[in-house]
Design a protein around this motif. Sequence first.
Motif, mmCIF file in Angstrom:
data_model
loop_
_atom_site.group_PDB
_atom_site.id
_atom_site.type_symbol
_atom_site.label_atom_id
_atom_site.label_comp_id
_atom_site.label_asym_id
_atom_site.label_seq_id
_atom_site.Cartn_x
_atom_site.Cartn_y
_atom_site.Cartn_z
ATOM 1 N N GLY A 60 40.324 57.370 41.897
ATOM 2 C CA GLY A 60 39.505 56.168 41.987
ATOM 3 C C GLY A 60 38.439 56.244 43.062
ATOM 4 N N ARG A 61 38.475 57.318 43.881
ATOM 5 C CA ARG A 61 37.538 57.411 45.005
ATOM 6 C C ARG A 61 36.084 57.387 44.550
ATOM 7 N NH1 ARG A 61 34.169 59.900 48.649
ATOM 8 N NH2 ARG A 61 33.308 60.909 46.812
ATOM 9 N N ASP A 62 35.750 58.184 43.519
ATOM 10 C CA ASP A 62 34.346 58.274 43.105
ATOM 11 C C ASP A 62 33.837 56.932 42.586
ATOM 12 O OD1 ASP A 62 34.615 60.856 43.856
ATOM 13 O OD2 ASP A 62 34.569 61.711 41.823
ATOM 14 N N ALA A 63 34.685 56.258 41.822
ATOM 15 C CA ALA A 63 34.297 54.934 41.308
ATOM 16 C C ALA A 63 34.085 53.962 42.467
ATOM 17 C CB ALA A 63 35.382 54.408 40.373
ATOM 18 N N LEU A 64 34.980 54.016 43.458
ATOM 19 C CA LEU A 64 34.869 53.074 44.582
ATOM 20 C C LEU A 64 33.689 53.407 45.475
ATOM 21 C CD1 LEU A 64 38.634 52.468 45.385
ATOM 22 C CD2 LEU A 64 36.998 50.870 44.376
ATOM 23 N N GLU A 65 33.312 54.685 45.517
ATOM 24 C CA GLU A 65 32.105 55.045 46.275
ATOM 25 C C GLU A 65 30.883 54.376 45.644
ATOM 26 O OE1 GLU A 65 30.703 59.022 48.486
ATOM 27 O OE2 GLU A 65 30.811 59.224 46.299
ATOM 28 N N ARG A 66 30.845 54.365 44.334
ATOM 29 C CA ARG A 66 29.724 53.707 43.641
ATOM 30 C C ARG A 66 29.752 52.198 43.900
ATOM 31 N NH1 ARG A 66 31.129 57.448 39.661
ATOM 32 N NH2 ARG A 66 32.373 55.926 38.485
ATOM 33 N N VAL A 67 30.946 51.610 43.822
ATOM 34 C CA VAL A 67 31.048 50.160 44.067
ATOM 35 C C VAL A 67 30.602 49.843 45.491
ATOM 36 C CG1 VAL A 67 32.624 48.194 44.234
ATOM 37 C CG2 VAL A 67 32.947 49.883 42.424
ATOM 38 N N ASP A 68 31.023 50.683 46.433
ATOM 39 C CA ASP A 68 30.663 50.457 47.836
ATOM 40 C C ASP A 68 29.147 50.508 48.006
ATOM 41 O OD1 ASP A 68 31.234 50.132 50.627
ATOM 42 O OD2 ASP A 68 30.766 52.252 50.899
ATOM 43 N N ALA A 69 28.494 51.447 47.300
ATOM 44 C CA ALA A 69 27.046 51.594 47.423
ATOM 45 C C ALA A 69 26.306 50.442 46.731
ATOM 46 C CB ALA A 69 26.615 52.936 46.824
ATOM 47 N N GLU A 70 26.803 50.046 45.589
ATOM 48 C CA GLU A 70 26.087 49.041 44.784
ATOM 49 C C GLU A 70 26.438 47.610 45.185
ATOM 50 O OE1 GLU A 70 27.180 50.047 40.789
ATOM 51 O OE2 GLU A 70 26.207 52.012 40.912
ATOM 52 N N GLY A 71 27.577 47.423 45.793
ATOM 53 C CA GLY A 71 28.041 46.072 46.121
ATOM 54 C C GLY A 71 28.761 45.450 44.942
ATOM 55 N N VAL A 72 29.423 44.341 45.200
ATOM 56 C CA VAL A 72 30.177 43.670 44.137
ATOM 57 C C VAL A 72 29.487 42.358 43.765
ATOM 58 C CG1 VAL A 72 32.406 44.671 44.762
ATOM 59 C CG2 VAL A 72 31.678 42.529 45.844
ATOM 60 N N ALA A 73 29.744 41.909 42.550
ATOM 61 C CA ALA A 73 29.157 40.648 42.079
ATOM 62 C C ALA A 73 30.040 39.458 42.454
ATOM 63 C CB ALA A 73 28.973 40.688 40.570
ATOM 64 N N GLU A 74 31.357 39.722 42.526
ATOM 65 C CA GLU A 74 32.293 38.645 42.839
ATOM 66 C C GLU A 74 33.231 39.099 43.944
ATOM 67 O OE1 GLU A 74 32.778 36.206 38.686
ATOM 68 O OE2 GLU A 74 34.275 37.746 39.135
ATOM 69 N N ARG A 75 33.746 38.110 44.636
ATOM 70 C CA ARG A 75 34.649 38.437 45.726
ATOM 71 C C ARG A 75 35.690 37.338 45.869
ATOM 72 N NH1 ARG A 75 34.549 41.631 51.025
ATOM 73 N NH2 ARG A 75 35.894 40.287 52.247
ATOM 74 N N LEU A 76 36.887 37.748 46.260
ATOM 75 C CA LEU A 76 37.952 36.764 46.471
ATOM 76 C C LEU A 76 37.551 35.852 47.632
ATOM 77 C CD1 LEU A 76 40.759 36.071 45.296
ATOM 78 C CD2 LEU A 76 41.748 37.351 47.191
ATOM 79 N N THR A 77 37.501 34.565 47.350
ATOM 80 C CA THR A 77 36.936 33.596 48.289
ATOM 81 C C THR A 77 37.949 32.484 48.534
ATOM 82 O OG1 THR A 77 34.771 34.068 47.320
ATOM 83 C CG2 THR A 77 34.950 32.070 48.643
ATOM 84 N N GLY A 78 38.073 32.100 49.774
ATOM 85 C CA GLY A 78 38.955 30.984 50.107
ATOM 86 C C GLY A 78 38.231 29.658 49.935
ATOM 87 N N PHE A 79 38.959 28.630 49.577
ATOM 88 C CA PHE A 79 38.383 27.285 49.526
ATOM 89 C C PHE A 79 39.449 26.273 49.895
ATOM 90 C CE2 PHE A 79 40.215 27.924 45.340
ATOM 91 C CZ PHE A 79 40.857 26.721 45.108
ATOM 92 N N ARG A 80 38.993 25.108 50.303
ATOM 93 C CA ARG A 80 39.935 23.995 50.466
ATOM 94 C C ARG A 80 39.459 22.852 49.606
ATOM 95 N NH1 ARG A 80 38.697 19.585 53.886
ATOM 96 N NH2 ARG A 80 36.645 19.815 54.840
ATOM 97 N N LEU A 81 40.396 22.104 49.091
ATOM 98 C CA LEU A 81 40.068 20.931 48.309
ATOM 99 C C LEU A 81 39.727 19.806 49.278
ATOM 100 C CD1 LEU A 81 40.279 21.256 45.271
ATOM 101 C CD2 LEU A 81 42.404 19.957 45.313
ATOM 102 N N VAL A 82 38.575 19.172 49.073
ATOM 103 C CA VAL A 82 38.179 18.037 49.913
ATOM 104 C C VAL A 82 38.819 16.762 49.351
ATOM 105 C CG1 VAL A 82 36.221 16.699 50.772
ATOM 106 C CG2 VAL A 82 36.022 19.198 50.502
ATOM 107 N N ASP A 83 38.780 16.631 48.030
ATOM 108 C CA ASP A 83 39.446 15.495 47.382
ATOM 109 C C ASP A 83 40.960 15.718 47.401
ATOM 110 O OD1 ASP A 83 37.172 14.086 46.791
ATOM 111 O OD2 ASP A 83 36.950 14.941 44.783
ATOM 112 N N ARG A 84 41.690 14.662 47.057
ATOM 113 C CA ARG A 84 43.140 14.784 47.011
ATOM 114 C C ARG A 84 43.574 15.558 45.767
ATOM 115 N NH1 ARG A 84 45.621 10.111 46.247
ATOM 116 N NH2 ARG A 84 47.529 10.788 47.262
ATOM 117 N N GLY A 85 44.645 16.312 45.905
ATOM 118 C CA GLY A 85 45.152 17.104 44.792
ATOM 119 C C GLY A 85 45.638 18.450 45.294
ATOM 120 N N VAL A 86 46.150 19.262 44.402
ATOM 121 C CA VAL A 86 46.644 20.580 44.777
ATOM 122 C C VAL A 86 46.054 21.603 43.806
ATOM 123 C CG1 VAL A 86 48.678 22.001 45.233
ATOM 124 C CG2 VAL A 86 48.821 19.509 45.504
ATOM 125 N N PRO A 87 45.325 22.615 44.316
ATOM 126 C CA PRO A 87 44.807 23.636 43.403
ATOM 127 C C PRO A 87 45.936 24.569 42.967
ATOM 128 C CG PRO A 87 44.231 24.191 45.664
ATOM 129 C CD PRO A 87 44.993 22.899 45.722
#
Lengths: 127, 367
Positions: B273-300
């Motif tokens: 997987g190294r060669d593929a990840l080298e390309r990803v590292d160079a090109e960047g990613v379109a999506e990324r795991l992102t944290g969020f909090r709910l401002v309104d009441r509820g549970v995600p």
Amino acid sequence: MSFEIPEDCRFLDSHEWARREDGTVRVGISDFAQDELGDVVFVELPAEGDQVTQGEEFGVVESIKAVSDLYSPVSGTVVAVNDDLVDAPELVNEDPYGDGWMLDVEIDDESELDDLLSPEAYDDQIA
Amino acid sequence: MTGRTPPLQAVHEDAGASFTDFGGWEMPVEFDSIRTEHAAVRESVGIFDVSHMGEIEVTGPDARELMQRLTTNDVPALDSGEAQYAMITDEDGIILDDTVVYNLPPEHDADYLFIPNAGHDGQMYDRWVDHRDEWGLDAEVSNRTDDYAMFALQGPDAEERLLDAVAEDQRTTICGLNRFGVVPATVGGVDCLVARTGYTGEDGFELIAPADEADTVWEQFDCQPCGLGARDTLRIEMGFLLSGQDFDPEDDPRNPYEAGVGFTVKLDTEFVGRDALERVDAEGVAERLTGFRLVDRGVPRQGYTVRDLDGEAIGTVTSGTMSPTLEKPIGLAYLPVEYRSPGVNVQVMVRGEPKKAQTQALPFLDR
């Protein structure tokens, strides 16, 4: 483990209770249900004046681990909602038949209470 | 699925635990209450049975080479008695599993040990054996998952509690053990491996013990037993990945850069997987795991849709909970990289209703 089952309550098999009060019926979830859910963190209830129908959803209770629909044991008009549960949903765990109550309903047909499980029948169900 | 069971299932049943299927294992999810167990780990100490985690040992002249070529981190950099977090990726750089690789101390029979996630041990054993044979490497691979029990003692008081349980002449070694260090230790008279690793964001130790002596080791620790429910809430507060939710090679294939664990990828090493990840590292990613909090009441919850303020779907919640420490609803979702900055407003669809949410920096809890 044994669970509290008050003599003056009637139950749905989905673990909601109904208790006749002065002119209304009070609704909540059973001791067994709160124990199964674990730490309750959020309760979504109807507004005063809304209609509820026996056996149909009236809200949602969420614990840290699960989401559960709430089903109404009776039909009628919601005349009071336990607003304390907004800031202290843990009251459902701490006192499910007392401070953890959910709704007061002006019941359309008193005979609906006869459709519900007796304390003995509910005890058998959760045994 | 017929459940595999941890050696101490009966002990946990007697302690009043409720159980759930986790990666094909029937594991304790809750002993007392998730909130109580979670608080014990954040404030003092708790112990988890994590015997559902896999244990695979690799031994022989080419053990290091095999470990390097199948994990993303820098295996030769590990001295004896050290461990590292790593990904196991396929040719396309997709995460198949995350793991901890141990370079075992010399007292141990095997050279390396790695810990696949619950239910992945068979698949990873096959992967190691197949590649070993394909590459003609000289290494013995042993799936020891059923031979070992594994416990995690976690929390600010974990060291103190462990010191009470280990043989007296080993206490100095335990005190001096660095994060990700591993040593042999005698706990309640049982020979174990003790590593300063864990999954909660707190100081703590993982103990690997022979399955047939698991009860003796478990009994040494008179502290709050914790189930996998608390493990999940502790984990998500730290933004740690959960196998099958935050990465899933079948349903939602992700590479380490998308998952926010690019620090485990050492492109100056050789691995699948190294060669593929080298390309990803160079090109960047379109999506990324992102944290969020709910401002309104509820549970995600896992599977809920995340939308932009125009109502367009931009992602799906992979993990979510009510944080017991922060008392706020928090979650993780793969979102377009432009949502990576903290404080961006989004919506989370909670049972069909849009709820206000805001992106947050990870970890949610400062540790």
